[in-house]
Design a protein around this motif. Structure first.
Motif, PDB file in Angstrom:
ATOM      1  N   MET A  38       0.834  -1.205   0.000  1.00  0.00           N
ATOM      2  CA  MET A  38       0.000   0.000   0.000  1.00  0.00           C
ATOM      3  C   MET A  38       0.872   1.260   0.000  1.00  0.00           C
ATOM      4  O   MET A  38       0.655   2.180  -0.789  1.00  0.00           O
ATOM      5  CB  MET A  38      -0.898  -0.026   1.237  1.00  0.00           C
ATOM      6  CG  MET A  38      -2.059   0.901   1.156  1.00  0.00           C
ATOM      7  SD  MET A  38      -3.521   0.056   0.579  1.00  0.00           S
ATOM      8  CE  MET A  38      -4.164  -0.569   2.129  1.00  0.00           C
TER       9      MET A  38
ATOM     10  N   ARG B   3     -16.552  -3.129  -0.129  1.00  0.00           N
ATOM     11  CA  ARG B   3     -15.095  -3.127   0.050  1.00  0.00           C
ATOM     12  C   ARG B   3     -14.413  -4.418  -0.370  1.00  0.00           C
ATOM     13  O   ARG B   3     -13.199  -4.491  -0.411  1.00  0.00           O
ATOM     14  CB  ARG B   3     -14.764  -2.880   1.532  1.00  0.00           C
ATOM     15  CG  ARG B   3     -15.155  -1.508   2.042  1.00  0.00           C
ATOM     16  CD  ARG B   3     -14.580  -1.280   3.418  1.00  0.00           C
ATOM     17  NE  ARG B   3     -13.131  -1.235   3.390  1.00  0.00           N
ATOM     18  CZ  ARG B   3     -12.407  -0.131   3.587  1.00  0.00           C
ATOM     19  NH1 ARG B   3     -13.009   1.005   3.840  1.00  0.00           N
ATOM     20  NH2 ARG B   3     -11.098  -0.171   3.559  1.00  0.00           N
ATOM     21  N   ALA B   4     -15.187  -5.462  -0.629  1.00  0.00           N
ATOM     22  CA  ALA B   4     -14.561  -6.762  -0.898  1.00  0.00           C
ATOM     23  C   ALA B   4     -13.962  -6.794  -2.300  1.00  0.00           C
ATOM     24  O   ALA B   4     -14.670  -6.581  -3.283  1.00  0.00           O
ATOM     25  CB  ALA B   4     -15.593  -7.874  -0.749  1.00  0.00           C
ATOM     26  N   PRO B   5     -12.647  -7.035  -2.409  1.00  0.00           N
ATOM     27  CA  PRO B   5     -12.058  -7.125  -3.747  1.00  0.00           C
ATOM     28  C   PRO B   5     -12.612  -8.312  -4.519  1.00  0.00           C
ATOM     29  O   PRO B   5     -12.928  -9.350  -3.944  1.00  0.00           O
ATOM     30  CB  PRO B   5     -10.565  -7.345  -3.457  1.00  0.00           C
ATOM     31  CG  PRO B   5     -10.361  -6.972  -2.034  1.00  0.00           C
ATOM     32  CD  PRO B   5     -11.659  -7.238  -1.349  1.00  0.00           C
TER      33      PRO B   5
ATOM     34  N   ARG C 248     -11.271 -10.687  -7.376  1.00  0.00           N
ATOM     35  CA  ARG C 248      -9.981 -10.977  -7.996  1.00  0.00           C
ATOM     36  C   ARG C 248     -10.155 -11.784  -9.267  1.00  0.00           C
ATOM     37  O   ARG C 248     -11.259 -12.176  -9.623  1.00  0.00           O
ATOM     38  CB  ARG C 248      -9.095 -11.708  -6.987  1.00  0.00           C
ATOM     39  CG  ARG C 248      -8.814 -10.863  -5.737  1.00  0.00           C
ATOM     40  CD  ARG C 248      -7.944 -11.595  -4.727  1.00  0.00           C
ATOM     41  NE  ARG C 248      -7.977 -10.950  -3.430  1.00  0.00           N
ATOM     42  CZ  ARG C 248      -7.169  -9.952  -3.060  1.00  0.00           C
ATOM     43  NH1 ARG C 248      -6.258  -9.480  -3.880  1.00  0.00           N
ATOM     44  NH2 ARG C 248      -7.261  -9.412  -1.855  1.00  0.00           N
TER      45      ARG C 248
ATOM     46  N   PHE D  79      -7.449  -4.515  -4.654  1.00  0.00           N
ATOM     47  CA  PHE D  79      -7.765  -3.249  -4.012  1.00  0.00           C
ATOM     48  C   PHE D  79      -6.926  -2.171  -4.673  1.00  0.00           C
ATOM     49  O   PHE D  79      -5.728  -2.357  -4.877  1.00  0.00           O
ATOM     50  CB  PHE D  79      -7.455  -3.342  -2.519  1.00  0.00           C
ATOM     51  CG  PHE D  79      -7.890  -2.131  -1.742  1.00  0.00           C
ATOM     52  CD1 PHE D  79      -9.220  -1.960  -1.394  1.00  0.00           C
ATOM     53  CD2 PHE D  79      -6.975  -1.158  -1.379  1.00  0.00           C
ATOM     54  CE1 PHE D  79      -9.634  -0.839  -0.684  1.00  0.00           C
ATOM     55  CE2 PHE D  79      -7.383  -0.029  -0.655  1.00  0.00           C
ATOM     56  CZ  PHE D  79      -8.711   0.125  -0.321  1.00  0.00           C
TER      57      PHE D  79
ATOM     58  N   ARG E 163     -17.487 -15.965  -3.004  1.00  0.00           N
ATOM     59  CA  ARG E 163     -17.773 -16.883  -1.900  1.00  0.00           C
ATOM     60  C   ARG E 163     -19.235 -17.327  -1.904  1.00  0.00           C
ATOM     61  O   ARG E 163     -19.922 -17.322  -0.890  1.00  0.00           O
ATOM     62  CB  ARG E 163     -17.411 -16.221  -0.570  1.00  0.00           C
ATOM     63  CG  ARG E 163     -15.905 -15.973  -0.445  1.00  0.00           C
ATOM     64  CD  ARG E 163     -15.522 -15.272   0.830  1.00  0.00           C
ATOM     65  NE  ARG E 163     -15.621 -13.830   0.745  1.00  0.00           N
ATOM     66  CZ  ARG E 163     -14.670 -13.018   0.289  1.00  0.00           C
ATOM     67  NH1 ARG E 163     -13.537 -13.511  -0.111  1.00  0.00           N
ATOM     68  NH2 ARG E 163     -14.840 -11.724   0.258  1.00  0.00           N
TER      69      ARG E 163
ATOM     70  N   ARG F 297     -21.861 -15.929  -3.106  1.00  0.00           N
ATOM     71  CA  ARG F 297     -22.915 -14.910  -3.140  1.00  0.00           C
ATOM     72  C   ARG F 297     -22.668 -13.962  -4.308  1.00  0.00           C
ATOM     73  O   ARG F 297     -21.532 -13.639  -4.599  1.00  0.00           O
ATOM     74  CB  ARG F 297     -22.897 -14.076  -1.847  1.00  0.00           C
ATOM     75  CG  ARG F 297     -23.395 -14.811  -0.633  1.00  0.00           C
ATOM     76  CD  ARG F 297     -23.766 -13.807   0.447  1.00  0.00           C
ATOM     77  NE  ARG F 297     -22.646 -12.936   0.790  1.00  0.00           N
ATOM     78  CZ  ARG F 297     -21.991 -12.977   1.951  1.00  0.00           C
ATOM     79  NH1 ARG F 297     -22.352 -13.810   2.887  1.00  0.00           N
ATOM     80  NH2 ARG F 297     -20.997 -12.157   2.178  1.00  0.00           N
TER      81      ARG F 297
ATOM     82  N   ASP G 136      -1.028  -5.410   3.846  1.00  0.00           N
ATOM     83  CA  ASP G 136      -2.062  -4.422   4.147  1.00  0.00           C
ATOM     84  C   ASP G 136      -3.458  -5.020   4.009  1.00  0.00           C
ATOM     85  O   ASP G 136      -3.863  -5.429   2.923  1.00  0.00           O
ATOM     86  CB  ASP G 136      -1.930  -3.232   3.198  1.00  0.00           C
ATOM     87  CG  ASP G 136      -0.553  -2.589   3.275  1.00  0.00           C
ATOM     88  OD1 ASP G 136      -0.219  -2.097   4.359  1.00  0.00           O
ATOM     89  OD2 ASP G 136       0.180  -2.605   2.269  1.00  0.00           O
TER      90      ASP G 136
ATOM     91  N   PHE H 278     -10.025  -5.506   3.675  1.00  0.00           N
ATOM     92  CA  PHE H 278     -11.426  -5.921   3.802  1.00  0.00           C
ATOM     93  C   PHE H 278     -11.537  -7.007   4.864  1.00  0.00           C
ATOM     94  O   PHE H 278     -10.736  -7.941   4.899  1.00  0.00           O
ATOM     95  CB  PHE H 278     -11.927  -6.475   2.466  1.00  0.00           C
ATOM     96  CG  PHE H 278     -13.299  -7.081   2.520  1.00  0.00           C
ATOM     97  CD1 PHE H 278     -14.430  -6.284   2.564  1.00  0.00           C
ATOM     98  CD2 PHE H 278     -13.463  -8.461   2.538  1.00  0.00           C
ATOM     99  CE1 PHE H 278     -15.700  -6.843   2.615  1.00  0.00           C
ATOM    100  CE2 PHE H 278     -14.728  -9.032   2.594  1.00  0.00           C
ATOM    101  CZ  PHE H 278     -15.849  -8.215   2.619  1.00  0.00           C
TER     102      PHE H 278
ATOM    103  N   GLU I 276      -9.160  -9.952   3.605  1.00  0.00           N
ATOM    104  CA  GLU I 276      -8.491  -9.744   2.318  1.00  0.00           C
ATOM    105  C   GLU I 276      -7.409  -8.692   2.497  1.00  0.00           C
ATOM    106  O   GLU I 276      -7.655  -7.624   3.045  1.00  0.00           O
ATOM    107  CB  GLU I 276      -9.492  -9.226   1.270  1.00  0.00           C
ATOM    108  CG  GLU I 276     -10.603 -10.208   0.983  1.00  0.00           C
ATOM    109  CD  GLU I 276     -10.627 -10.651  -0.471  1.00  0.00           C
ATOM    110  OE1 GLU I 276      -9.633 -10.408  -1.188  1.00  0.00           O
ATOM    111  OE2 GLU I 276     -11.648 -11.236  -0.871  1.00  0.00           O
TER     112      GLU I 276
ATOM    113  N   VAL J 243      -4.049  -6.648   0.333  1.00  0.00           N
ATOM    114  CA  VAL J 243      -3.774  -6.240  -1.034  1.00  0.00           C
ATOM    115  C   VAL J 243      -3.329  -7.438  -1.862  1.00  0.00           C
ATOM    116  O   VAL J 243      -3.457  -7.438  -3.070  1.00  0.00           O
ATOM    117  CB  VAL J 243      -2.705  -5.115  -1.114  1.00  0.00           C
ATOM    118  CG1 VAL J 243      -3.324  -3.790  -0.723  1.00  0.00           C
ATOM    119  CG2 VAL J 243      -1.500  -5.421  -0.271  1.00  0.00           C
TER     120      VAL J 243
END
Lengths: 375, 119
Positions: free
Chosen positions: A37, A299-301, A303, A326, A355, A357, B31, B34, B54, B56
């Protein structure tokens, strides 16, 4: 399993506290002490130094640049012959079905072409070019005695100018050969982060001193593959093997801009590359599916591999996410994927299965963060 | 405080067990961006995947260390997932579990054993 190759700057990475991971046959720094980050944000705000020496550097040489350019145009649907000296272009090798074998950068360096290709594809690319071009008298030389560093971010120009003042005159996609600290460096003003910056090919023997000199500048932090991935994702740039591969045409991938007019139907040197027929059909009729930006709600990435649906109830899968995670600068999850053309308009609401859903995800314009190039 | 092989820490508070992840786990994850917590009142069995976390880099799960019932969750880490990196052993606890058999907790590692475990 074959032994992982080590970068020339391996010791420096360890000294800097890098966590090393296997990537494309190399032991690569995925992050340093600051973490993904902070490294990402630092690159967007200041300057980050990336070691991309795993990538392939190739020189193609014949009696003239034009000879090489015209021969390469039989493999790459890009206007190479019309590329001015000292300029670079993005391109890709296509296969007979119009899929993408690899994406690359190529530069007109006066009497030859300098090319940078992906690490995972470089052996295949070089073998392919040798087979296609050597019979025409074109030399294909893999450069193995040079490291490749990328200095990226809004302060990259000022940082590098302290070592090579002439870089101040370079614009986005210019290339130059400059003496830096007594070493002949090959520079391009480009990169893969969406920021201004440079890629610098440095002789192996000078690479350590050069990297240390850049890192001594307090505007510069070393940046690993983790942040390289989130930076390029926010910039809407494709990662080969994920967002583009032999199953995607350049038109589906949204890379039509890289096929200049001269190579499109009706152009001066139209077609003449593998898969030109299918690519021409995609250009004329529109591709059946398109690469799009995706913004998951919440907020859930989402992927790579997340499946996409047109409705919350599900039904038939319409697409797949090819890159996602993210976005530190966006401050929210971001992704890219392929959807049928009728679902590709920005603002279209789709559903990604996470997952078990289905969660809403909205088609978004690319890039997610504005490009910051020195045009 | 006790530690599991799944890199969770357990702290007994009266008849409850507070659960979080270790410094080692938080560093390995990178980092955190979530966190999804279970609902209060959920009955869980040891080994159930009850938290999604979760970073990065990747998604991972946190499992229930023992049988019990979720009686409280820490919404603060849902709002600010970065707390999991900043203070994994303190402010960033994940959930509180009402445990049926407190003796179950004794089987886990103490700090020295955990430090040996992560080497």
């Amino acid at each position: 399993m074959t032994e992982l190759k080590r970068l020339v700057l391996h010791e420096l990475h360890e000294e800097l506290g890098a966590r090393m991971v296997p990537f494309a046959g190399y032991e690569m720094p995925v992050q340093y002490l600051a973490g993904v980050m902070a490294e990402h944000t630092h690159t967007r705000e200041r300057a980050g130094l990336f070691d991309v020496s795993h990538m392939g550097q190739v020189i193609l040489r014949a009696d003239s640049y034009q000879t090489v350019a015209l021969a390469l145009e039989a493999l790459i649907p890009v206007d190479i012959a019309g590329l001015a000296e000292g300029r670079q272009r993005y391109g890709f090798f296509t296969d007979a079905q119009g899929g993408i074998l690899d994406d690359l950068m190529l530069a007109n360096r006066g009497d030859h072409v300098f090319m940078v290709v992906n690490a995972a594809c470089k052996a295949a690319d070089i073998a392919y070019m040798r087979a296609a071009l050597e019979p025409q008298g074109i030399g294909v030389e893999e450069i193995t005695d040079r490291a490749l560093l990328a200095l990226q971010g809004p302060m990259a120009g000022a940082v590098l100018a302290a070592h090579a003042p002439a870089v101040a005159d370079m614009r986005f996609m210019d290339v130059a050969v400059l003496d830096i600290g007594g070493a002949e460096c090959w520079l391009s003003r480009s990169g893969y982060t969406g920021e201004d910056g440079f890629e610098i090919s440095v002789p192996n023997a000078a690479a350590g001193d050069f990297a240390r000199a850049l890192l001594a500048d307090d505007r510069v932090l070393p940046i690993g593959l983790g942040a390289r991935d989130s930076l390029r994702l926010e910039a809407g740039l494709c990662l080969y093997g994920h967002d583009i591969d032999t199953g995607t045409t350049p038109v589906e991938a949204g890379l039509t801009w890289a096929i200049q007019k001269a190579r499109r139907p009706g152009g001066a040197r139209e077609g003449g590359y593998p898969g030109a027929g299918r690519i021409a059909r995609h250009l004329a009729d529109g591709p059946p599916r398109r690469r799009v930006g995706l913004r998951p709600e919440g907020r859930a990435p989402m992927r790579e591999g997340v499946t996409l649906f047109a409705t919350e109830a599900g039904g038939e899968q319409i697409g797949t996410i090819t890159s996602g995670g993210f976005g530190p600068t966006v401050g929210a999850p971001v992704a890219m994927g392929y959807v049928p053309a009728q679902f590709a308009a920005p603002g279209t609401r789709l559903w990604g299965e996470l997952r078990g859903r289905r969660q809403p995800v909205t088609v978004a314009e690319l890039p997610f963060t504005p490009a910051n190039f020195k045009r | 405080m006790k530690f599991t092989e799944d890199h969770e820490w357990l702290r007994v508070e009266d008849d409850l067990v507070v659960v979080g992840i270790t410094e080692h786990a938080s560093t390995q994850l990178g980092d955190v961006v979530f966190v999804e917590l279970p609902e209060v009142g959920t009955r869980v069995a040891a080994g159930d995947e009850i938290v999604v976390i979760e970073s990065v880099k990747a998604a991972s799960d946190i499992v229930a260390p023992v049988d019990g019932e979720i009686v409280e969750v820490n919404e603060a880490i849902v709002d600010e997932p970065g707390k999991v990196n900043e203070d994994p052993l303190g402010e960033a606890w994940f959930f509180k579990l009402k445990v049926e058999d407190m003796d179950e907790i004794d089987k886990f590692m103490d700090e020295d054993a955990y430090n040996d475990f992560v080497g």
